[in-house]
Enzyme design. Sequence first.
Site, PDB file in Angstrom:
ATOM      1  N   GLY A   1     -34.164  33.994  28.420  1.00 33.89           N
ATOM      2  CA  GLY A   1     -33.114  33.951  29.153  1.00 33.89           C
ATOM      3  C   GLY A   1     -32.435  32.641  29.167  1.00 33.89           C
ATOM      4  O   GLY A   1     -32.689  31.726  28.091  1.00 33.89           O
TER       5      GLY A   1
ATOM      6  N   ASP B   1     -43.414  42.553  30.780  1.00 36.18           N
ATOM      7  CA  ASP B   1     -42.655  43.119  32.012  1.00 36.18           C
ATOM      8  C   ASP B   1     -43.261  42.566  32.934  1.00 36.18           C
ATOM      9  O   ASP B   1     -44.413  42.694  33.357  1.00 36.18           O
ATOM     10  CB  ASP B   1     -42.531  44.681  31.882  1.00 36.18           C
ATOM     11  CG  ASP B   1     -41.727  45.222  33.170  1.00 36.18           C
ATOM     12  OD1 ASP B   1     -41.333  44.371  33.766  1.00 36.18           O
ATOM     13  OD2 ASP B   1     -41.537  46.487  33.136  1.00 36.18           O
TER      14      ASP B   1
ATOM     15  N   TYR C   1     -29.474  38.842  46.226  1.00 39.67           N
ATOM     16  CA  TYR C   1     -30.109  37.644  45.307  1.00 39.67           C
ATOM     17  C   TYR C   1     -30.504  36.713  46.184  1.00 39.67           C
ATOM     18  O   TYR C   1     -31.617  36.340  46.282  1.00 39.67           O
ATOM     19  CB  TYR C   1     -28.956  37.380  44.385  1.00 39.67           C
ATOM     20  CG  TYR C   1     -29.427  36.142  43.444  1.00 39.67           C
ATOM     21  CD1 TYR C   1     -30.533  36.351  42.526  1.00 39.67           C
ATOM     22  CD2 TYR C   1     -28.819  34.761  43.833  1.00 39.67           C
ATOM     23  CE1 TYR C   1     -30.750  35.318  41.768  1.00 39.67           C
ATOM     24  CE2 TYR C   1     -29.208  33.816  42.796  1.00 39.67           C
ATOM     25  CZ  TYR C   1     -30.271  34.156  41.821  1.00 39.67           C
ATOM     26  OH  TYR C   1     -30.694  32.932  41.288  1.00 39.67           O
TER      27      TYR C   1
ATOM     28  N   LYS D   1     -34.276  35.192  47.249  1.00 42.96           N
ATOM     29  CA  LYS D   1     -34.771  33.798  46.880  1.00 42.96           C
ATOM     30  C   LYS D   1     -35.336  33.356  48.167  1.00 42.96           C
ATOM     31  O   LYS D   1     -36.187  32.303  48.150  1.00 42.96           O
ATOM     32  CB  LYS D   1     -33.568  33.042  46.437  1.00 42.96           C
ATOM     33  CG  LYS D   1     -33.066  33.172  44.777  1.00 42.96           C
ATOM     34  CD  LYS D   1     -34.154  32.976  43.993  1.00 42.96           C
ATOM     35  CE  LYS D   1     -33.877  33.195  42.586  1.00 42.96           C
ATOM     36  NZ  LYS D   1     -34.932  33.063  41.657  1.00 42.96           N
TER      37      LYS D   1
ATOM     38  N   ILE E   1     -25.625  27.117  36.491  1.00 43.91           N
ATOM     39  CA  ILE E   1     -26.390  25.996  35.217  1.00 43.91           C
ATOM     40  C   ILE E   1     -25.423  26.413  33.942  1.00 43.91           C
ATOM     41  O   ILE E   1     -25.181  27.444  33.717  1.00 43.91           O
ATOM     42  CB  ILE E   1     -27.779  26.445  34.630  1.00 43.91           C
ATOM     43  CG1 ILE E   1     -28.694  26.432  35.902  1.00 43.91           C
ATOM     44  CG2 ILE E   1     -28.275  25.695  33.603  1.00 43.91           C
ATOM     45  CD1 ILE E   1     -28.775  24.903  36.585  1.00 43.91           C
TER      46      ILE E   1
HETATM   47  N1  SER Z   1     -26.261  30.685  38.927  1.00 45.43           N
HETATM   48  C1  SER Z   1     -26.751  31.685  39.994  1.00 45.43           C
HETATM   49  C2  SER Z   1     -25.890  32.871  40.019  1.00 45.43           C
HETATM   50  O1  SER Z   1     -24.611  32.723  39.797  1.00 45.43           O
HETATM   51  C3  SER Z   1     -26.994  31.101  41.127  1.00 45.43           C
HETATM   52  O2  SER Z   1     -28.333  30.761  41.261  1.00 45.43           O
HETATM   53  O3  SER Z   1     -26.387  33.968  40.552  1.00 45.43           O
END
Ligand code: SER
Length: 314
Positions: free
Chosen positions: A10, A52, A142, A146, A172
């Site tokens: 990734g 996986d 998401y 988390k 990032i």
């Molecule tokens: N970069 C990620 C996203 O946009 C945030 O943790 O889903």
Amino acid sequence: MNILVIGANGQIGSELVPALREKFGRNNVIAADKKISKKSKSSNDDKDLFLDVLNKESLEKIVSENDIQIIFHLAAILSAIAENVPQKGWDININGLMNILEVGRNHNIKKIIWPSSIAVFGPKTPKINTPNDTILRPTTMYGITKVSGELLINYYHEKYDLDVRSVRLPGIISNKTLPGGGTTDYAVEIFYEALKNKKYISFLKRDTKLPMMYMPDCISAMIMLLEAESSQLKRRVYNITSMSFSVEEIAQEIKRHIPEFVIQYDPDFRQEIANTWPESINDSLARKEWKWNPSYDLCAMTKDMIQKLKKRVL
Ligand code: SER
């Protein structure tokens, strides 16, 4: 010290694996992913394995056959994709993490590093200079995975003394592997489009401001967190950041290098996700407890991105 990186192909894994191999020796780092890269397929590399994360048996097999002591668990479904496939988001992000934690406690894994995200925050969280300890009520799938993950790692630490460590990563930005399906992906796409087509249509509005980080800082954060003495760490999860900018601000910065560059705005469903995240976060605890200190700001990151990408994209 044998290290397993899960999600090795990734965005983060593909740069973390070479950095770990450089530092700890090639034979001590196993790279595992559900997508096997063309390079490892053709070389039949015995340090690049198929995994996986939902298959606990094969995870266990890899851990015991390779005498793994440290796991970086990076496999995840990011924010934009998880909104469209919530069940899959939950399965990979939570059931995958549960498998790692269970294997961790049953095989005496010494340390597990698992990234959390700025997505743990939500519309009720203070938006500017967001503290480490604050309201965590995300409204995205998401973000929910988390926050649940953070609770789980705290639980395994308290109950089983498992040493799991985490950072809440911002967006990032990297010049090697593209991110896949996040809300902050625009800040990577914009560079490719600026270089290739001198134009970018942003899926976020002009004034949407988010916390971000350049990949070299992200990699050093991961390694610093791994190497921190347990006595330095007063908590399991840390905010980290290195810059915050709006779409307009990064576009302006790119224009300094590519004057013909033009940006247009056509927000889509990802705008709603971004609206619930902070503009800037406070990472003073990471700076104080394990000396986190990023090197790149918007200006330095933009310059480096353009220099590196020019060689590959043009
Ligand atoms: N970069 C990620 C996203 O946009 C945030 O943790 O889903």
